[in-house]
Write an enzyme that holds these catalytic residues in place. Structure first.
Site, PDB file in Angstrom:
ATOM      1  N   ASP A 110       0.826  -1.213   0.000  1.00 29.94           N
ATOM      2  CA  ASP A 110       0.000   0.000   0.000  1.00 29.94           C
ATOM      3  C   ASP A 110       0.862   1.266   0.000  1.00 29.94           C
ATOM      4  OD1 ASP A 110      -2.046  -1.767   0.207  1.00 29.94           O
ATOM      5  OD2 ASP A 110      -2.929  -0.907   2.028  1.00 29.94           O
ATOM      6  N   ASP A 111       0.219   2.371  -0.409  1.00 30.57           N
ATOM      7  CA  ASP A 111       0.703   3.756  -0.258  1.00 30.57           C
ATOM      8  C   ASP A 111       1.825   4.137  -1.222  1.00 30.57           C
ATOM      9  OD1 ASP A 111      -1.099   3.830   1.770  1.00 30.57           O
ATOM     10  OD2 ASP A 111       0.369   3.868   3.396  1.00 30.57           O
ATOM     11  N   HIS A 154      -5.793   2.973  -4.297  1.00 31.21           N
ATOM     12  CA  HIS A 154      -5.803   3.153  -2.841  1.00 31.21           C
ATOM     13  C   HIS A 154      -6.192   4.593  -2.492  1.00 31.21           C
ATOM     14  CE1 HIS A 154      -5.057   1.840   1.187  1.00 31.21           C
ATOM     15  NE2 HIS A 154      -3.959   2.577   1.394  1.00 31.21           N
ATOM     16  N   HIS A 174      -5.129   9.130   0.554  1.00 30.08           N
ATOM     17  CA  HIS A 174      -5.322   8.320   1.754  1.00 30.08           C
ATOM     18  C   HIS A 174      -6.403   8.877   2.688  1.00 30.08           C
ATOM     19  CE1 HIS A 174      -4.068   5.480   4.961  1.00 30.08           C
ATOM     20  NE2 HIS A 174      -3.494   4.809   3.960  1.00 30.08           N
ATOM     21  N   HIS A 199       3.746  -2.168   3.257  1.00 24.91           N
ATOM     22  CA  HIS A 199       3.826  -0.841   2.653  1.00 24.91           C
ATOM     23  C   HIS A 199       5.201  -0.661   2.010  1.00 24.91           C
ATOM     24  CE1 HIS A 199       0.665  -0.532   5.706  1.00 24.91           C
ATOM     25  NE2 HIS A 199       0.145   0.461   4.984  1.00 24.91           N
TER      26      HIS A 199
END
Length: 459
Positions: free
Chosen positions: A263-264, A313, A317, A404
């Site tokens: 993620d991210d 995603h 965020h 991540h």
């Protein structure tokens, strides 16, 4: 005597002084005679002692050599009548001879030992020559004729009444010279053969199978380009196939799969992660933030080219459950456009930040919602070791792992675990591939956590 005669003729000339001189001379003469007698006595005693020692020595030698008894007895008698000076000379001669005999015996013993060593060396050399000769003879039998080794005639053997792939049978191997012995005409037996390189099959006509599937005795085998059967996990025509130690294909064996998700990203460490996945023939799913995808468009393009799964995603965020419908749609759609622009392909799944979703998010997302079954909490622990251990301790067939790729410690943990998971037999796939392998059709707006048997939720 002349002096005594003169004294007798002239008795008057004898004086007191002359009498004193005669007395002194007489005492000296007696003293000399006494000393001589004493020396003679000691010499005699010494000679007698030596004779007794010689007789004892001769007696012991006589006991060892009974055949020389008479000669020894004569020698003893001869020595008894000899003078002390003769005995001393004779003893020295005896000692010299005895030392000479001992020296000759020592030299003879050394010669015997040397002959024995030479005989042993000769025997060992003969055995070595024999072994080398036999080995050379055996090797020569393996290469009786090099004629025709360059032949490349191919005989096709097609399985009757099947539409499966044709396997060719070659009359000569395509391997190097070191493997020619395997196919030598001296190998008269047909059927399964084996050598240091693997297992192969020889037909009755001397041909062997190569490059493809072949059914033998009701079992399926796959032969490589060198004519050997494949073993273990292999990718055949894009499919994972398992072959046991003998090369038999096991259609019931399914390789365990795991989906690593990040993620991210993308971030400064993502390229290093992609390199590791490429080296280990692994795949992963990247849930990207739109704002980071804008900064690393080349990385997004490389993900697509490597067969990674591109996923959404949101843009920055935001927790979607706290946003309005328009805001939710903007977060998702804006990110989708950025990914399409960078990679030329749309994302196939989405993950709401924090895993927070509701009915509104599901209806607006217009993509399958992928959560996770193993949460490494790498963002919280900031520990490479804990992240690595969490995955290695809990990975199982169907797991979806959350990490991540913007954290250095997370990427380092992933680089450690990827080759180890592969070595343990796991296949690293995308979420889409995992679902397809498990017979799950991903639906837009529906949430998925785990694709294995039973349940798994590691927090």
């Amino acid at each position: 005597m002349d002096e005594r005669r003169r004294n007798s003729e002239n008795p008057r000339r004898t004086t007191r002084s002359g009498s004193s001189d005669d007395s002194v001379n007489f005492r000296r003469t007696r003293s000399s005679q006494s000393s001589a007698n004493s020396r003679h006595t000691r010499s005699s005693e010494s000679s007698e002692t030596q004779r007794r020692q010689i007789r004892n020595s001769e007696g012991s030698r006589s006991s060892r050599h009974s055949g020389s008894t008479r000669r020894d007895t004569a020698e003893i008698r001869r020595r008894e009548i000899m003078t002390p000076e003769d005995l001393l000379d004779d003893d020295e001669e005896y000692i010299r001879r005895r030392q000479e005999r001992m020296r000759r015996r020592r030299l003879e013993k050394e010669r015997q030992q040397k002959r024995r060593r030479m005989m042993r060396y000769a025997a060992m050399a003969a055995m070595l020559v024999l072994v080398i000769s036999l080995a050379a003879f055996g090797i020569s039998r393996l290469f009786p004729d090099s004629k025709g080794s360059g032949s490349s005639q191919v005989t096709e053997e097609v399985k009757a009444e099947t539409g499966t792939q044709v396997t060719t049978a070659l009359s000569q191997p395509v391997m190097g010279a070191s493997d020619i012995a395997k196919f030598s005409e001296q190998t008269t037996l047909s059927g399964w053969q084996s050598d240091s390189s693997g297992i192969w099959y020889k037909n009755a006509d001397g041909t062997f199978y190569q490059n493809g599937w072949q059914e033998i005795d009701g079992n399926q085998y796959y032969f490589n380009e060198n004519g050997y059967v494949m073993t273990g996990w292999q990718i055949i025509d894009g499919e994972d196939c398992y072959f046991d130690e003998s090369g038999k294909y096991d259609s019931q064996r399914v390789k365990p799969m795991i989906a690593l998700t990040f993620d991210d990203g993308p971030g400064q460490y993502t390229e290093e992660l992609l390199n590791c996945l490429e080296e280990n023939n692994g795949k992963a799913t990247f849930f990207m933030l739109g704002q980071n995808a804008e900064q690393y468009p080349d990385v997004v393009k490389r993900m697509k080219d490597m067969g990674m799964e591109l996923a959404n995603h949101t843009y920055d965020h935001q927790i979607l459950t706290s946003l309005s419908n328009d805001q939710i749609a903007n977060e998702i759609n804006k990110t989708t456009s950025i990914i399409e622009k960078a990679a030329g392909a749309s994302p196939t799944a989405m993950r709401p930040p924090g895993g927070a979703y509701n009915g509104t998010v599901q209806s607006i997302s217009n993509l399958p919602i992928i959560i996770w079954s193993i949460d490494t909490k790498d963002w919280k622990t900031k520990s490479e070791e804990q992240t690595y251990q969490c995955v290695m301790d809990n990975a199982q067939d169907g797991s979806v792992v959350l990490m991540h790729d913007i954290h250095e410690w997370s990427v380092k943990a992933a680089i450690r675990m990827i080759p180890e998971l592969t070595a343990k037999g796991f296949k690293l796939v995308t979420v889409e591939e995992l679902a397809q392998a498990k017979g799950v059709t991903l639906e837009n707006g529906k949430a998925y956590y785990y694709f294995g048997e039973g349940t798994q939720q590691v927090e």
